[in-house]
Enzyme design. Structure first.
Site, mmCIF file in Angstrom:
data_model
loop_
_atom_site.group_PDB
_atom_site.id
_atom_site.type_symbol
_atom_site.label_atom_id
_atom_site.label_comp_id
_atom_site.label_asym_id
_atom_site.label_seq_id
_atom_site.Cartn_x
_atom_site.Cartn_y
_atom_site.Cartn_z
ATOM 1 N N ARG A 1 0.835 -1.204 0.000
ATOM 2 C CA ARG A 1 0.000 0.000 0.000
ATOM 3 C C ARG A 1 0.873 1.259 0.000
ATOM 4 O O ARG A 1 0.644 2.193 -0.786
ATOM 5 C CB ARG A 1 -0.912 -0.028 1.230
ATOM 6 C CG ARG A 1 -1.674 1.254 1.496
ATOM 7 C CD ARG A 1 -2.486 1.087 2.773
ATOM 8 N NE ARG A 1 -3.165 2.299 3.164
ATOM 9 C CZ ARG A 1 -2.623 3.253 3.897
ATOM 10 N NH1 ARG A 1 -1.366 3.140 4.307
ATOM 11 N NH2 ARG A 1 -3.322 4.313 4.233
ATOM 12 N N ALA A 2 1.866 1.264 0.873
ATOM 13 C CA ALA A 2 2.713 2.458 0.998
ATOM 14 C C ALA A 2 3.516 2.708 -0.280
ATOM 15 O O ALA A 2 3.636 3.847 -0.739
ATOM 16 C CB ALA A 2 3.648 2.303 2.188
ATOM 17 N N VAL A 3 4.032 1.646 -0.863
ATOM 18 C CA VAL A 3 4.809 1.794 -2.104
ATOM 19 C C VAL A 3 3.900 2.359 -3.197
ATOM 20 O O VAL A 3 4.251 3.325 -3.888
ATOM 21 C CB VAL A 3 5.402 0.422 -2.550
ATOM 22 C CG1 VAL A 3 5.970 0.505 -3.954
ATOM 23 C CG2 VAL A 3 6.465 -0.054 -1.568
ATOM 24 N N GLY B 1 12.080 -11.823 2.089
ATOM 25 C CA GLY B 1 13.146 -12.202 3.021
ATOM 26 C C GLY B 1 14.461 -12.474 2.309
ATOM 27 O O GLY B 1 14.709 -11.989 1.201
ATOM 28 N N ASP C 1 11.105 -14.114 10.487
ATOM 29 C CA ASP C 1 12.295 -14.654 11.152
ATOM 30 C C ASP C 1 13.267 -13.588 11.658
ATOM 31 O O ASP C 1 14.134 -13.880 12.466
ATOM 32 C CB ASP C 1 13.039 -15.594 10.197
ATOM 33 C CG ASP C 1 12.168 -16.747 9.747
ATOM 34 O OD1 ASP C 1 11.427 -17.279 10.579
ATOM 35 O OD2 ASP C 1 12.235 -17.107 8.560
ATOM 36 N N MET D 1 9.120 -20.895 14.778
ATOM 37 C CA MET D 1 9.895 -20.781 13.536
ATOM 38 C C MET D 1 11.140 -19.919 13.761
ATOM 39 O O MET D 1 11.381 -19.427 14.860
ATOM 40 C CB MET D 1 9.024 -20.187 12.435
ATOM 41 C CG MET D 1 8.040 -21.187 11.855
ATOM 42 S SD MET D 1 7.086 -20.472 10.514
ATOM 43 C CE MET D 1 6.305 -21.934 9.850
ATOM 44 N N GLY D 2 11.896 -19.718 12.717
ATOM 45 C CA GLY D 2 13.110 -18.910 12.852
ATOM 46 C C GLY D 2 14.084 -19.080 11.702
ATOM 47 O O GLY D 2 14.976 -18.269 11.514
ATOM 48 N N GLY E 1 7.752 -15.163 29.351
ATOM 49 C CA GLY E 1 8.280 -15.631 30.636
ATOM 50 C C GLY E 1 8.632 -17.106 30.630
ATOM 51 O O GLY E 1 8.478 -17.800 31.640
HETATM 52 O O1 F6P Z 1 10.609 -17.618 6.377
HETATM 53 C C1 F6P Z 1 9.590 -17.860 7.295
HETATM 54 C C2 F6P Z 1 9.449 -19.321 7.623
HETATM 55 O O2 F6P Z 1 8.378 -19.283 8.460
HETATM 56 C C3 F6P Z 1 10.605 -20.080 8.246
HETATM 57 O O3 F6P Z 1 10.849 -19.800 9.577
HETATM 58 C C4 F6P Z 1 10.201 -21.518 8.017
HETATM 59 O O4 F6P Z 1 11.275 -22.369 8.070
HETATM 60 C C5 F6P Z 1 9.594 -21.429 6.657
HETATM 61 O O5 F6P Z 1 9.070 -20.118 6.538
HETATM 62 C C6 F6P Z 1 8.522 -22.447 6.352
HETATM 63 O O6 F6P Z 1 8.057 -22.219 5.061
HETATM 64 P P1 F6P Z 1 7.001 -23.091 4.261
HETATM 65 O O7 F6P Z 1 5.822 -22.208 4.061
HETATM 66 O O8 F6P Z 1 7.656 -23.410 2.986
HETATM 67 O O9 F6P Z 1 6.675 -24.285 5.091
#
Ligand code: F6P
Length: 289
Positions: free
Chosen positions: A24-26, A105, A131, A173-174, A189
Site C-alpha cells: 500500500r505504501a509503495v 526475506g 524470522d 519458527m526462525g 516468561g
Molecule cells: O521464512 C519464514 C518461515 O516461516 C521459516 O521460519 C520456516 O522455516 C519457513 O518459513 C517455512 O516455510 P514453508 O511455508 O515453505 O513451510
C-alpha cells in the site's frame, strides 16, 4: 541514469504480516510522486510468466490491516537460473517498468541482488520476514506480529501447563535464527529458550531440569527455535527428557504456520509504511540497489 517513470512491486518467498501495508505504501507513495505502478502477482514466478497488472490508488484500499500478501507469493526455481531471469527482464522491458521494489526475506533479496547486477537494473528491497534474519534493519516486517502471536499462544499453553504441572517444549519458527524463540521466550516468561546460535549440551538440559524446573516449579515452558533444515527439535528434546525423567509429564507443541498469519501489529504496519515510502524516496533521489 534513465529517468524512472514506472515502478513494479513484487512480494516473493514466504509471506509475512505487514507485506500488504508495504504494498500500500509503495503504491500510494509512487502515485503521489507521479509514477505509474505495476503489480506483479505470484512473486518472481509471475515476473517470468508476465502476471503484471497496473495498480491505481484504490487497488490498495482496505489492505493495511490484512495479513499475508494480496499479490500472492510462490517459490520460483526458474528465477534461480539465468534463462528464467532473462525472461523476467524481457517482461519488465515490455511492460515499461523502470525499477522494481521487491518485498521479502533472505532468498528474495538475494534474487533481487543477482538480477540487479546481471541487468544493471534498479531494485530496492524491503525486508519482510517473520524470522528477523536479515542485516541492515533492527526488525523486519512481520517479526513483531509473529512475536506477539507466539507470546499470546504461549500464555495459553502456560494455563494448561500450570494446571497439569507439565513441562512443555514449544517449537517456534526462525529459519536458523533464534530471534523468535529468544524474544518470544522473554515476552512469555519461558524458563528456557533453545536457539540454533548457542549449542545446547545434554548437561545443560539436565541442569535445567534439576535446578530450574524440579526444585522450584510444578510446570515449565521451553521455547525451541526450528533450525533451517527441519522442524521437530522440540520432539527431540522432549524424548531426551522423557527417557531420563520418566516421572515428568512432558508435552510438545509445534506452533507452525499460524505464526505467519494474522493482522499485522501497529509496529509492523508503521515500519512497512515507512519503508514503503522510503523506497520510493530512495529511487527518486537516484539511489539504486
Ligand atoms: O521464512 C519464514 C518461515 O516461516 C521459516 O521460519 C520456516 O522455516 C519457513 O518459513 C517455512 O516455510 P514453508 O511455508 O515453505 O513451510
Amino acid at each position: 541514469m534513465a529517468e524512472i517513470k514506472c515502478i513494479g512491486i513484487v512480494t516473493s518467498g514466504n509471506d509475512a504480516p505487514g507485506m500488504n501495508s508495504a504494498i500500500r505504501a509503495v503504491t500510494r507513495s509512487a502515485i503521489y510522486n507521479g509514477l505509474k505502478v505495476k503489480a506483479v502477482y505470484r512473486g518472481y514466478k509471475g515476473l517470468i510468466d508476465g502476471e503484471i497488472v497496473e495498480f491505481e490508488t484504490q487497488s490498495v484500499s482496505n489492505i493495511i490491516q490484512q495479513g499475508g500478501t494480496i499479490l500472492k507469493s510462490s517459490p520460483s526455481k526458474d528465477f534461480m537460473n539465468a534463462d528464467g531471469r532473462k525472461k523476467a527482464y524481457e517482461n519488465i522491458v515490455k511492460e515499461g517498468i523502470d525499477a522494481l521494489i521487491v518485498i521479502g526475506g533472505d532468498g528474495t533479496i538475494h534474487g533481487a541482488r543477482v538480477f540487479a547486477q546481471e541487468f544493471d537494473y534498479p531494485c530496492i528491497a524491503i525486508p519482510a520476514t517473520i524470522d528477523n534474519n536479515l542485516c541492515g534493519t533492527d526488525t523486519t516486517i512481520g517479526y513483531d506480529t509473529a512475536l506477539n502471536t507466539i507470546m499470546q499462544t504461549v500464555d495459553k499453553i502456560r494455563d494448561t501447563a500450570t494446571s497439569h504441572e507439565r513441562l512443555f517444549f514449544v517449537e517456534v519458527m526462525g529459519d536458523g535464527a533464534g530471534f523468535l524463540a529468544l524474544n518470544g521466550g522473554i515476552a512469555a516468561g519461558a524458563e528456557e529458550a533453545i536457539v540454533p546460535t548457542i549449542e545446547i549440551e545434554e548437561d545443560q538440559l539436565h541442569h535445567f531440569i534439576q535446578k530450574g524446573f524440579r526444585k522450584t516449579k510444578g510446570s515449565s515452558i521451553v521455547l525451541v527455535a526450528a533450525t533451517n533444515e527441519q522442524t521437530g527439535g522440540a520432539l527431540h528434546y522432549a524424548e531426551l527428557v522423557k527417557n531420563q525423567y520418566p516421572e515428568l509429564d512432558v508435552r510438545v507443541s509445534i506452533l507452525g504456520h499460524l505464526q505467519r498469519g494474522g493482522h499485522p501489529s501497529a509496529h509492523d504496519r508503521i515500519i512497512a509504511s515507512r519503508m514503503g515510502a522510503a523506497s520510493i524516496q530512495a529511487l527518486l533521489k537516484g539511489l539504486r540497489n
